[in-house]
Design a protein around this motif. Structure first.
Motif, short mmCIF file in Angstrom:
data_model
loop_
_atom_site.label_atom_id
_atom_site.label_comp_id
_atom_site.label_asym_id
_atom_site.label_seq_id
_atom_site.Cartn_x
_atom_site.Cartn_y
_atom_site.Cartn_z
N MET A 23 9.70 -3.98 1.27
CA MET A 23 10.60 -5.10 1.56
C MET A 23 11.99 -4.55 1.84
SD MET A 23 11.94 -7.01 -1.88
CE MET A 23 13.03 -7.99 -0.86
N THR A 24 12.80 -5.39 2.43
CA THR A 24 14.19 -5.05 2.70
C THR A 24 15.10 -6.05 2.00
OG1 THR A 24 13.66 -4.09 4.85
CG2 THR A 24 15.94 -4.73 4.48
N PHE A 32 15.79 -13.78 -5.41
CA PHE A 32 14.66 -13.40 -6.26
C PHE A 32 13.50 -12.97 -5.36
CE2 PHE A 32 16.50 -15.23 -10.03
CZ PHE A 32 17.22 -16.32 -9.58
N ARG A 33 12.69 -12.02 -5.87
CA ARG A 33 11.51 -11.64 -5.13
C ARG A 33 10.52 -10.98 -6.08
NH1 ARG A 33 10.27 -10.12 0.34
NH2 ARG A 33 8.00 -10.08 0.36
N ILE A 34 9.24 -11.31 -5.89
CA ILE A 34 8.17 -10.64 -6.63
C ILE A 34 7.34 -9.88 -5.61
CG2 ILE A 34 6.12 -10.93 -8.06
CD1 ILE A 34 7.38 -13.50 -9.15
N LEU A 35 7.17 -8.59 -5.86
CA LEU A 35 6.39 -7.72 -4.97
C LEU A 35 5.18 -7.18 -5.71
CD1 LEU A 35 8.83 -5.31 -3.07
CD2 LEU A 35 7.49 -7.17 -2.11
N LYS A 36 4.12 -6.92 -4.97
CA LYS A 36 3.00 -6.20 -5.55
C LYS A 36 3.20 -4.70 -5.34
CE LYS A 36 -0.36 -9.93 -5.02
NZ LYS A 36 -1.67 -10.34 -4.46
N THR A 92 20.11 -9.38 -6.34
CA THR A 92 18.72 -9.71 -6.02
C THR A 92 17.88 -9.25 -7.20
OG1 THR A 92 18.98 -9.44 -3.63
CG2 THR A 92 16.75 -9.22 -4.53
N ARG A 93 17.18 -10.21 -7.81
CA ARG A 93 16.31 -9.86 -8.94
C ARG A 93 14.92 -9.58 -8.40
NH1 ARG A 93 16.55 -10.29 -14.36
NH2 ARG A 93 18.54 -11.39 -14.22
N LEU A 94 14.49 -8.32 -8.51
CA LEU A 94 13.20 -7.89 -7.97
C LEU A 94 12.25 -7.54 -9.10
CD1 LEU A 94 11.44 -7.00 -5.54
CD2 LEU A 94 12.42 -4.72 -5.82
N THR A 95 11.05 -8.09 -9.01
CA THR A 95 9.99 -7.76 -9.96
C THR A 95 8.82 -7.18 -9.19
OG1 THR A 95 10.66 -9.57 -11.42
CG2 THR A 95 8.47 -8.64 -11.76
N VAL A 96 8.34 -6.02 -9.62
CA VAL A 96 7.18 -5.38 -9.00
C VAL A 96 6.02 -5.44 -9.99
CG1 VAL A 96 6.26 -3.31 -7.91
CG2 VAL A 96 8.69 -3.86 -7.67
N VAL A 97 4.93 -6.07 -9.55
CA VAL A 97 3.78 -6.26 -10.46
C VAL A 97 2.52 -5.60 -9.90
CG1 VAL A 97 4.71 -8.36 -11.45
CG2 VAL A 97 3.24 -8.48 -9.43
N GLU A 143 10.00 1.14 0.44
CA GLU A 143 8.81 1.36 1.27
C GLU A 143 7.52 1.14 0.50
OE1 GLU A 143 8.58 1.61 4.33
OE2 GLU A 143 10.60 2.13 4.98
N LEU A 144 7.39 1.68 -0.67
CA LEU A 144 6.18 1.56 -1.49
C LEU A 144 6.62 1.14 -2.89
CD1 LEU A 144 4.27 4.80 -0.42
CD2 LEU A 144 3.58 2.45 0.07
N ALA A 145 6.65 -0.17 -3.11
CA ALA A 145 7.22 -0.66 -4.36
C ALA A 145 6.42 -0.16 -5.57
CB ALA A 145 7.25 -2.19 -4.34
#
Lengths: 115, 117
Positions: free
Chosen positions: A19-20, A10-14, A110-115, A79-81
């Motif tokens: 990220m890789t 899991f990952r939360i990105l702004k 991988t569950r990715l959330t971009v906020v 590179e630029l979420a």
């Protein structure tokens, strides 16, 4: 047998962060793939690799990059979420190309959330 | 990539019933048609696959029926059980014996199957 291992789970990105997503397989498979899975949309191919040093674009490559320096590893780089990249990402591998007698082995995602 | 159209999107069946999931493909170069099963929080796993030189393949309670002229194939689950509740994906691809297959499978959008006790 570990099979295909993805990290993180899991990952939360702004927005704008990078990220890789890591993927490694211990089956000595030549072919590796990255898919994204969105609700109700199935699995769409982002990038694939037929061996170390060789990669190619799939159906939805924009916003992503990959590398394949070893047979075992196939990382996916954002590179630029952007919010549109919120998804579940799956890495897969096969012994040769996806064919009549060849099974694709998937990681757990991988569950990715971009906020 | 040409589409693989899958239906229904969701399906509820009583235990012991026979859920049927249908897929249609466009790419006549496809010669490998797998079905994948996915449980929540897990990656898809190969369930059963067929080549277009046969019209039916059975593995345990799972059967693929294939109609090459109609470009359609379907999954039947006999004597369905609550443990079969999962999302099922059909897919099409160009097999290695046809000289292709490197660029992956084309997946349907999935069917969320619930088997009620």
């Amino acid at each position: 047998n570990a099979g295909v291992t993805q990290t993180p789970k899991f990952r939360i990105l702004k927005i704008g962060q990078s990220m890789t997503l890591q993927c490694t397989q211990d089956m000595n498979h030549n072919y590796m793939y990255w898919y994204r899975q969105d609700p109700g949309m199935g699995l769409k191919l982002i990038y694939y690799s037929v061996g170390a040093g060789i990669t190619d674009k799939g159906e939805v490559p924009n916003g992503y990059n990959v590398s394949r320096s070893t047979t075992e590893d196939f990382p996916l780089r954002l590179e630029l979420a952007a919010p549109s990249q919120t998804s579940v990402y799956f890495c897969a591998s096969t012994r040769t190309g996806l064919g009549s007698t060849t099974e694709a082995f998937f990681g757990q995602g991988t569950r990715l959330t971009v906020v | 990539q040409q589409q693989v159209k899958q239906s229904p999107q969701s399906l509820i069946v009583q235990k012991g019933g026979i859920p049927i999931i249908n897929c249609a493909y466009e790419n006549t170069a496809f010669d490998y048609f797998p079905w994948y099963q996915q449980f929540p929080g897990k990656g898809p796993a190969l369930l059963i696959a067929i080549r277009p030189d046969v019209s039916e393949k059975k593995e345990g309670r799972f059967t693929i029926s294939f109609n090459k002229s109609a470009k359609q194939f379907s999954l039947h689950i006999m004597d369905s059980q609550p443990g079969d509740s999962a999302t099922y994906f059909c897919a099409g691809g160009v097999g290695e014996y046809s000289g292709g297959g490197a660029d992956g499978l084309t997946f349907g959008k999935g069917t969320h199957l619930i088997i009620q006790p």
